[in-house]
Enzyme design. Sequence first.
Site, PDB file in Angstrom:
ATOM      1  N   ASN A  12      60.133 -46.130 105.012  1.00  0.00           N
ATOM      2  CA  ASN A  12      59.509 -46.195 103.696  1.00  0.00           C
ATOM      3  C   ASN A  12      60.379 -45.445 102.688  1.00  0.00           C
ATOM      4  O   ASN A  12      60.544 -44.227 102.776  1.00  0.00           O
ATOM      5  CB  ASN A  12      58.107 -45.581 103.779  1.00  0.00           C
ATOM      6  CG  ASN A  12      57.343 -45.658 102.475  1.00  0.00           C
ATOM      7  OD1 ASN A  12      57.809 -45.228 101.442  1.00  0.00           O
ATOM      8  ND2 ASN A  12      56.129 -46.204 102.548  1.00  0.00           N
ATOM      9  N   GLY A  14      59.920 -44.693  99.551  1.00  0.00           N
ATOM     10  CA  GLY A  14      59.209 -43.688  98.765  1.00  0.00           C
ATOM     11  C   GLY A  14      59.079 -42.379  99.521  1.00  0.00           C
ATOM     12  O   GLY A  14      59.285 -41.296  98.964  1.00  0.00           O
ATOM     13  N   LYS A  15      58.737 -42.466 100.807  1.00  0.00           N
ATOM     14  CA  LYS A  15      58.602 -41.261 101.626  1.00  0.00           C
ATOM     15  C   LYS A  15      59.956 -40.569 101.794  1.00  0.00           C
ATOM     16  O   LYS A  15      60.043 -39.336 101.753  1.00  0.00           O
ATOM     17  CB  LYS A  15      58.023 -41.608 102.991  1.00  0.00           C
ATOM     18  CG  LYS A  15      56.551 -41.986 102.971  1.00  0.00           C
ATOM     19  CD  LYS A  15      56.037 -42.225 104.383  1.00  0.00           C
ATOM     20  CE  LYS A  15      54.569 -42.614 104.384  1.00  0.00           C
ATOM     21  NZ  LYS A  15      54.042 -42.798 105.768  1.00  0.00           N
ATOM     22  N   ASP A  73      52.321 -39.465 109.210  1.00  0.00           N
ATOM     23  CA  ASP A  73      51.375 -40.548 108.985  1.00  0.00           C
ATOM     24  C   ASP A  73      50.382 -40.019 107.971  1.00  0.00           C
ATOM     25  O   ASP A  73      49.977 -38.849 108.028  1.00  0.00           O
ATOM     26  CB  ASP A  73      50.663 -40.991 110.262  1.00  0.00           C
ATOM     27  CG  ASP A  73      49.959 -42.334 110.062  1.00  0.00           C
ATOM     28  OD1 ASP A  73      50.591 -43.240 109.477  1.00  0.00           O
ATOM     29  OD2 ASP A  73      48.795 -42.475 110.447  1.00  0.00           O
ATOM     30  N   GLY A 157      52.356 -46.572  96.582  1.00  0.00           N
ATOM     31  CA  GLY A 157      51.079 -46.674  97.285  1.00  0.00           C
ATOM     32  C   GLY A 157      49.888 -46.600  96.347  1.00  0.00           C
ATOM     33  O   GLY A 157      49.823 -47.301  95.336  1.00  0.00           O
ATOM     34  N   HIS A 184      49.623 -34.162  99.351  1.00  0.00           N
ATOM     35  CA  HIS A 184      49.291 -33.984 100.757  1.00  0.00           C
ATOM     36  C   HIS A 184      50.542 -33.850 101.614  1.00  0.00           C
ATOM     37  O   HIS A 184      50.611 -33.028 102.525  1.00  0.00           O
ATOM     38  CB  HIS A 184      48.436 -35.151 101.245  1.00  0.00           C
ATOM     39  CG  HIS A 184      49.047 -36.505 100.980  1.00  0.00           C
ATOM     40  ND1 HIS A 184      49.496 -36.903  99.733  1.00  0.00           N
ATOM     41  CD2 HIS A 184      49.299 -37.563 101.796  1.00  0.00           C
ATOM     42  CE1 HIS A 184      49.986 -38.133  99.804  1.00  0.00           C
ATOM     43  NE2 HIS A 184      49.885 -38.547 101.047  1.00  0.00           N
TER      44      HIS A 184
END
Length: 200
Positions: A12, A14-15, A73, A157, A184
């Site tokens: 991903n 973005g991550k 996750d 997201g 988070h």
Amino acid sequence: MQKTKILLATNNQGKMQEFKKIYADFPQIEFLTPSEMGIELEVAETGSTYEENAKLKALAFAKASGMLCIADDSGLEVDALDGAPGVFSARFSPLPNATDADRREHLIAAIGRTPQPWTARFQCTLVIANQIGILGVYQGTCEGQILAEDRGAHGFGYDPCFMVDGYDKTMAEIPSELKNQISHRARAAQKTFSFFETLI
């Protein structure tokens, strides 16, 4: 200076960008992506919890690369939906090849006419592993509420429809420097700092 190399166990984009910014204060550590290592791997997220899925990804990438890996996750939990979409956040839309916008649209439709505010939270579990096993599990939470319309152009997201408690802005409206302190994922990552300090 010899850098410690750690693989970000995600595809991903973005991550990847968020991780590299969150860990910017660790110049002695080089965070690499699967594509940079020539690794093509998709891990089925068959776990029933964030921790189970993060462990699956961390171990799979560690075994494929022989490197120390960090995997996450994460998901969005909406109280009006009894905690859904949760671990299914990335697969929440019924559309094939759904975009982030498709998932947000499906979320708002699912909430429907339930009373507002639509309180919610982002949850993240980070796992550090090598090819032998799990070395650490870390969790982070960010509270907020869902908005009926997107706001902001940053993030990815569900960020544009998630208003962060105490800021009156969505995750897509706040500057990336702030997001990478209060999200988070950032809060989970901050708990890993002491682990990485031992590697330096």
